[in-house]
Design a protein around this motif. Structure first.
Motif, PDB file in Angstrom:
ATOM      1  N   VAL A 162      19.763 -15.921  45.394  1.00  0.00           N
ATOM      2  CA  VAL A 162      20.989 -16.231  45.766  1.00  0.00           C
ATOM      3  C   VAL A 162      20.601 -17.221  46.831  1.00  0.00           C
ATOM      4  CG1 VAL A 162      21.036 -14.530  47.472  1.00  0.00           C
ATOM      5  CG2 VAL A 162      23.123 -15.703  46.619  1.00  0.00           C
ATOM      6  N   GLY A 163      21.349 -18.439  46.965  1.00  0.00           N
ATOM      7  CA  GLY A 163      21.098 -19.392  48.083  1.00  0.00           C
ATOM      8  C   GLY A 163      19.670 -19.835  47.868  1.00  0.00           C
ATOM      9  N   ASN A 164      18.991 -20.197  48.989  1.00  0.00           N
ATOM     10  CA  ASN A 164      17.410 -20.252  49.016  1.00  0.00           C
ATOM     11  C   ASN A 164      16.591 -19.188  49.166  1.00  0.00           C
ATOM     12  OD1 ASN A 164      17.893 -20.341  51.796  1.00  0.00           O
ATOM     13  ND2 ASN A 164      16.275 -21.824  52.123  1.00  0.00           N
ATOM     14  N   ALA A 165      17.227 -18.001  48.806  1.00  0.00           N
ATOM     15  CA  ALA A 165      16.085 -16.837  49.019  1.00  0.00           C
ATOM     16  C   ALA A 165      14.844 -16.897  48.568  1.00  0.00           C
ATOM     17  CB  ALA A 165      16.955 -15.491  48.563  1.00  0.00           C
ATOM     18  N   GLU A 166      14.781 -17.378  47.291  1.00  0.00           N
ATOM     19  CA  GLU A 166      13.554 -17.836  46.565  1.00  0.00           C
ATOM     20  C   GLU A 166      12.446 -18.591  47.497  1.00  0.00           C
ATOM     21  OE1 GLU A 166      11.913 -18.578  42.394  1.00  0.00           O
ATOM     22  OE2 GLU A 166      13.729 -18.905  42.596  1.00  0.00           O
ATOM     23  N   GLU A 167      13.188 -19.525  48.087  1.00  0.00           N
ATOM     24  CA  GLU A 167      12.264 -20.640  48.985  1.00  0.00           C
ATOM     25  C   GLU A 167      12.070 -19.600  50.204  1.00  0.00           C
ATOM     26  OE1 GLU A 167      12.912 -25.100  50.185  1.00  0.00           O
ATOM     27  OE2 GLU A 167      14.661 -24.095  50.480  1.00  0.00           O
ATOM     28  N   ILE A 168      12.741 -18.796  50.863  1.00  0.00           N
ATOM     29  CA  ILE A 168      12.567 -18.065  52.012  1.00  0.00           C
ATOM     30  C   ILE A 168      11.136 -17.094  51.710  1.00  0.00           C
ATOM     31  CG2 ILE A 168      13.357 -16.443  53.435  1.00  0.00           C
ATOM     32  CD1 ILE A 168      16.053 -17.761  53.241  1.00  0.00           C
ATOM     33  N   LEU A 169      11.384 -16.533  50.334  1.00  0.00           N
ATOM     34  CA  LEU A 169      10.302 -15.870  50.208  1.00  0.00           C
ATOM     35  C   LEU A 169       8.923 -16.696  49.953  1.00  0.00           C
ATOM     36  CD1 LEU A 169      11.653 -13.395  47.194  1.00  0.00           C
ATOM     37  CD2 LEU A 169      11.332 -13.097  49.702  1.00  0.00           C
ATOM     38  N   SER A 170       9.166 -17.797  49.608  1.00  0.00           N
ATOM     39  CA  SER A 170       7.992 -18.863  49.470  1.00  0.00           C
ATOM     40  C   SER A 170       7.357 -19.151  50.860  1.00  0.00           C
ATOM     41  CB  SER A 170       8.078 -19.758  48.517  1.00  0.00           C
ATOM     42  OG  SER A 170       8.869 -20.763  49.224  1.00  0.00           O
ATOM     43  N   TRP A 171       8.112 -19.203  51.782  1.00  0.00           N
ATOM     44  CA  TRP A 171       7.814 -19.540  53.226  1.00  0.00           C
ATOM     45  C   TRP A 171       7.271 -18.321  53.864  1.00  0.00           C
ATOM     46  CZ3 TRP A 171      13.187 -21.978  54.484  1.00  0.00           C
ATOM     47  CH2 TRP A 171      13.196 -23.292  54.097  1.00  0.00           C
ATOM     48  N   THR A 172       7.586 -17.276  53.532  1.00  0.00           N
ATOM     49  CA  THR A 172       7.440 -16.008  54.684  1.00  0.00           C
ATOM     50  C   THR A 172       6.197 -15.006  53.713  1.00  0.00           C
ATOM     51  OG1 THR A 172       9.141 -14.619  53.514  1.00  0.00           O
ATOM     52  CG2 THR A 172       9.687 -15.891  55.567  1.00  0.00           C
ATOM     53  N   LYS A 173       6.180 -15.218  52.452  1.00  0.00           N
ATOM     54  CA  LYS A 173       5.339 -14.336  51.695  1.00  0.00           C
ATOM     55  C   LYS A 173       5.848 -12.822  51.918  1.00  0.00           C
ATOM     56  CE  LYS A 173       3.143 -18.057  50.578  1.00  0.00           C
ATOM     57  NZ  LYS A 173       3.472 -18.649  49.596  1.00  0.00           N
ATOM     58  N   GLY A 174       7.144 -12.803  52.238  1.00  0.00           N
ATOM     59  CA  GLY A 174       7.590 -11.066  52.673  1.00  0.00           C
ATOM     60  C   GLY A 174       8.140 -10.483  51.545  1.00  0.00           C
ATOM     61  N   GLY A 175       8.159 -10.790  50.429  1.00  0.00           N
ATOM     62  CA  GLY A 175       8.868  -9.948  49.581  1.00  0.00           C
ATOM     63  C   GLY A 175       8.666 -10.300  48.157  1.00  0.00           C
ATOM     64  N   TYR A 176       9.811 -10.019  47.143  1.00  0.00           N
ATOM     65  CA  TYR A 176       9.713 -10.363  45.770  1.00  0.00           C
ATOM     66  C   TYR A 176      11.065 -10.598  45.177  1.00  0.00           C
ATOM     67  CZ  TYR A 176      10.185  -5.426  44.632  1.00  0.00           C
ATOM     68  OH  TYR A 176      10.615  -4.110  44.695  1.00  0.00           O
TER      69      TYR A 176
END
Length: 424
Positions: A340-354
């Motif tokens: 949702v939104g740029n959630a996938e991008e946030i995961l790519s930035w932080t490596k904090g989830g899946y």
């Protein structure tokens, strides 16, 4: 530097826009700048100066698509005459931006605009609004986007605009800088110290995925001997009194539908969010070591809960750049989110989830399948070491790049550069 910030709502109102603008405004004041905020008048706002930020209120509601009401001309006159160097407006489709559009040519300040997603871009109500948007954006000195790959920045690129920056959201170092010394929140909520805690956060308005997460949790497999707990945190958005009144037959039909859903799972469709959560809660009570808690914690306790949770689960239907994902990363809590939104991008930035994959409708809203979400939640339960590693990476990324202090420095540089461009 004298700054004027404009946003529909501001503290003590609670929300993502309010949080971002307050964090940046107060930190700019700490750096020696002057900041005034123009916003909606609130009865509960008792002070007009908060932590050095001056507040000017207007009785205005609506937007250009639905109609503007109230002190529109007073606000426009204020913009044309206010003595500041640079103007920062956050979010389209709300009155502080829409009312400003008609007087942009008369505003003496340099202008910076945060579109905040263009949520109505694919909705018929806003068709004319976005047909006019290119002409408006060309009058803005600088644009700030939260994502490098979302519909608002794609819109600007399509129009050939290049005067923009990408600045992500963040989380507060004062709240997440260290683990709470008195983290007693599990005891307060009667949760076992050994329990695996799933958490989701958001207003209970039917859009934040609480029902989907609850249903997924009630159907997942507990692969451990320990208790597993789901916490749904958020205020319930109540309907108007006349909408809450239900006749005897309607109550009876609702009760029968809930009973059939319990007896015939996946056969009877419940559309009401609270009914779906209620059914999920009953299922959990019937199963060994399943615990579902509904609550609305104060901010201090919510931060504690983020630190002590084992997985943050996010199934919101519509977002832009959700702050809760940055806050989960800051707390070292691994994230399971829909795209949702740029959630996938946030995961790519932080490596904090899946990511949990899901379908999107014609306007871009996500609709997760609870059965698939249950599988991904079960995976987290079965791979706790991997989850812990994600949490560590997320916190490290936050500390390096996504504190509000770091984000504010980027805003400060953009505002200063925009101001200096006047002399160029």
């Amino acid at each position: 530097m004298k700054c004027l910030f404009c946003c529909e709502f501001y503290y003590p109102s609670v929300g993502g826009v309010q949080m971002v603008m307050q964090q940046i405004a107060e930190r700019l004041v700490e750096k020696g700048h002057e900041v005034t905020v123009a916003t909606t008048k609130l009865a509960e706002r008792e002070e007009r100066s908060i932590n050095g930020v001056e507040i000017v209120e207007f009785n205005v509601t609506g937007n250009l698509a639905k109609g503007l009401d109230g002190e529109v001309q007073e606000y426009q006159s204020f913009l044309k005459n206010f003595d500041a160097d640079v103007l920062l407006i956050k979010a389209a489709q709300q009155w502080t931006f829409d009312a400003a559009c008609g007087v942009l040519d008369e505003i003496r300040m340099k202008t910076v605009f945060i579109p905040c997603g263009f949520s109505g871009l694919r909705r018929g109500l806003y068709q004319k609004y976005y047909e006019e948007m290119p002409n408006i954006l060309k009058k803005i000195d600088h644009l700030i986007f939260y994502s490098s790959d979302y519909q608002d920045i794609d819109f600007a690129r399509k129009e050939g605009l290049e005067n923009y920056s990408v600045v992500p959201n963040g989380a507060s170092e004062s709240e997440f800088g260290r683990y709470p010394a008195d983290n007693d929140i599990r005891e307060k909520l009667d949760i076992s110290p050994e329990a695996f805690v799933f958490l989701t956060v958001g207003a209970r308005n039917g859009q934040k995925g609480h029902a989907e997460v609850a249903e997924a949790f009630s159907r997942m497999q507990n692969t451990t001997e320990a208790q597993i707990t789901l916490i749904l945190n958020g205020n319930i958005v109540t309907k108007k009194k006349n909408e809450r009144k239900k006749g005897l037959m309607r109550k009876l039909r609702r009760s029968v539908k809930i009973l059939l859903n319990l007896l015939l799972p996946n056969k009877i469709v419940l559309r009401n969010q609270e009914d779906r959560i209620f059914v999920s809660k009953i299922r959990c009570k019937l199963r060994r070591k399943f615990q579902l808690i509904e609550t609305d914690l104060k901010r201090r306790d919510l931060v504690k809960l983020l630190f002590t949770s084992n997985l943050f689960v996010f199934a919101s239907k519509t977002e832009y750049s959700p702050l809760v994902l940055f806050e989960s990363a800051a707390a070292g809590t691994p994230i399971l989110t829909v795209p949702v939104g740029n959630a996938e991008e946030i995961l790519s930035w932080t490596k904090g989830g899946y990511l949990c994959p899901c379908e999107k409708d014609e306007v871009g809203n996500t609709n997760v399948d609870s059965a698939i979400l249950a599988e991904h939640m079960t995976y987290a339960l079965s791979h706790q070491h991997e989850m812990c590693q994600m949490g560590v990476m997320g916190r490290e990324a936050w500390a390096k790049e996504f504190t509000w202090e770091t984000i504010t420095e980027r805003y400060e540089a953009i505002l200063q550069a925009t101001l200096n461009s006047e002399a160029a």
